[in-house]
Design an enzyme around this catalytic site. Sequence first.
Site, short mmCIF file in Angstrom:
data_model
loop_
_atom_site.label_atom_id
_atom_site.label_comp_id
_atom_site.label_asym_id
_atom_site.label_seq_id
_atom_site.Cartn_x
_atom_site.Cartn_y
_atom_site.Cartn_z
N ARG A 44 -2.37 -12.09 -6.52
CA ARG A 44 -3.83 -12.00 -6.42
C ARG A 44 -4.37 -11.23 -7.61
NH1 ARG A 44 -3.97 -6.57 -5.57
NH2 ARG A 44 -2.28 -5.73 -4.33
N GLU A 80 8.02 -5.70 -7.35
CA GLU A 80 7.35 -6.70 -6.53
C GLU A 80 6.37 -7.52 -7.37
OE1 GLU A 80 4.51 -5.57 -3.56
OE2 GLU A 80 3.67 -3.95 -4.75
N GLY A 116 0.81 -1.22 0.00
CA GLY A 116 0.00 0.00 0.00
C GLY A 116 0.84 1.27 0.00
N HIS A 169 5.30 3.29 -13.88
CA HIS A 169 4.97 2.02 -13.23
C HIS A 169 4.24 1.18 -14.28
CE1 HIS A 169 3.29 -0.54 -9.83
NE2 HIS A 169 2.58 -0.90 -10.88
N LEU A 214 14.69 5.55 -8.60
CA LEU A 214 14.62 5.96 -10.00
C LEU A 214 13.90 7.31 -10.09
CD1 LEU A 214 13.67 2.45 -11.39
CD2 LEU A 214 15.88 3.56 -11.56
P1 ADP Z 1 3.85 -1.31 -2.28
O1 ADP Z 1 3.86 -2.79 -2.11
O2 ADP Z 1 3.82 -0.59 -0.96
O3 ADP Z 1 2.83 -0.83 -3.25
P2 ADP Z 1 5.95 -1.05 -4.33
O4 ADP Z 1 7.30 -1.66 -4.21
O5 ADP Z 1 5.00 -1.71 -5.27
O6 ADP Z 1 5.32 -0.91 -2.86
O7 ADP Z 1 6.11 0.46 -4.75
C1 ADP Z 1 4.98 1.32 -4.84
C2 ADP Z 1 5.36 2.59 -5.58
O8 ADP Z 1 6.45 3.27 -4.90
C3 ADP Z 1 5.85 2.38 -6.99
O9 ADP Z 1 4.79 2.27 -7.93
C4 ADP Z 1 6.65 3.67 -7.18
O10 ADP Z 1 5.78 4.76 -7.40
C5 ADP Z 1 7.32 3.87 -5.84
N1 ADP Z 1 8.67 3.21 -5.80
C6 ADP Z 1 8.94 1.98 -5.31
N2 ADP Z 1 10.25 1.65 -5.49
C7 ADP Z 1 10.83 2.71 -6.11
C8 ADP Z 1 12.17 3.00 -6.59
N3 ADP Z 1 13.17 2.12 -6.47
N4 ADP Z 1 12.38 4.20 -7.21
C9 ADP Z 1 11.37 5.09 -7.35
N5 ADP Z 1 10.11 4.89 -6.92
C10 ADP Z 1 9.82 3.72 -6.30
#
Ligand code: ADP
Length: 449
Positions: A291, A287, A164, A208, A203
């Site tokens: 689901r 990640e 989240g 995304h 980054l």
């Molecule tokens: P969660 O499981 O909390 O959703 P994620 O790993 O999927 O976490 O990351 C959610 C969002 O956070 C990504 O869509 C992006 O916007 C930002 N984010 C995550 N990792 C990075 C990164 N290495 N560099 C820049 N933004 C990131």
Amino acid sequence: MFSKILIANRGEIALRVLRACKELGIQTVAVHSTADQDAMHVRLADESVCIGPPPSRESYLNIHQILAACEITGADAVHPGYGFLSENAKFADILEAHGLTFIGPTAEHIRMMGDKITAKKTAEELGIPVVPGSEGEITTDEEAKKVANEIGFPVIIKATAGGGGRGMKVANNEDELSIALATARSEAGAAFGNEAVYIEKYLAKPRHIEIQVMGDGEGNAVHLGERDCSLQRRHQKVWEEANSPSLNSAQRQEIGEICAEAMRKMKYRGAGTVEFLYENGEFYFIEMNTRLQVEHPVTEAITGIDLVHEQIRVASGGGLSVTQKDIRFSGHAIECRINAEDPRSFVPSPGTITHYHPPGGLGVRVDSGVYQGYKIPPYYDSLIGKLIVHGRNRVECMMRLRRSLDEFVVDGINTTIPLFRDLLANPDIANGDYDIHWLEKFLAQKSSE
Ligand code: ADP
């Protein structure tokens, strides 16, 4: 095939799953808290069972109550939807131990992907490109410094149990690093009961982009293309589209096939989403969600494949109804998440919907659990529905979306519908030219006007 499925969820997704069950001729059981007795999923289900008071941990997260509801009604499988128990490996284990089918992957795969460090390691071993970062957990300032200097600043510290969009901290230099590490660890501890964090390269301007996969658990798997979910507020998705305005079909096939092949090697079962950040033509795994996703309908719109039908088929041992060569991508689809929130401050707006008129017509789908006179309870997340629009191309899709938003009436509460009207009027959105920070900047600018 199953004869009766219990849907362990609420709101639009409970209704979404219920519809698929009805189409397949499967009896449905709704579960609900006392706050949801008038909810649409309860009204439309063949049977319903009240599983507790309003707080989720006493109802929708209460495994004992859900098990009891299965027993009382004689359900033979459980669909968890998204959120709540959908990525809870213990729940999957308990169901199996009671002779019930969890409609999802194995508990082992849920565990593997639920821990982000293990997930990244696994992805790398399976040939999926990952974001450069620490090999495992980081506990000390020295370790953090070493990794950060190797990969280069800025870096992001993330909770291994994260979800989240919570528990993430960016550090631009060594001075910011130790504070970021300490705050990320304590936030992760408070939010997830697990302080473990890791570091990855931050980054600057990625998109995304995520790949939808589906496996049969026997080593067959397909990909269903990508979704671009770059428009986010506080790391939460707001608008999703398929295809991504930034990928061509060769890139789609390449990354899609890498993910499908990884799922074949894992013998992955059911629906999954492999999430990437995409920058300068490169994909970086962040990640995997094990689901169904909120934004799955945009994939359904461009492929014509019902993902919940596939989940149910696979869980019942019937295999996938399609092979990779059957999957074609047609046109363009956009989903807007309609929240019961103030469109400027994003403060939740529970209350009674006094007038409700959803849009319709060719290419328009509304997945929602609300109706006129429905009282939105204050206890759950504020998503009240999703507007999904399909067109032969992105231009037609945007025209149709604009018309649909104008037609959408939800009175009595605030909703985020006006935000989408503003987005549609913006040239960057029209050109598909945005990254994961675009929406935050747009909102900051609007609030200063
Ligand atoms: P969660 O499981 O909390 O959703 P994620 O790993 O999927 O976490 O990351 C959610 C969002 O956070 C990504 O869509 C992006 O916007 C930002 N984010 C995550 N990792 C990075 C990164 N290495 N560099 C820049 N933004 C990131």
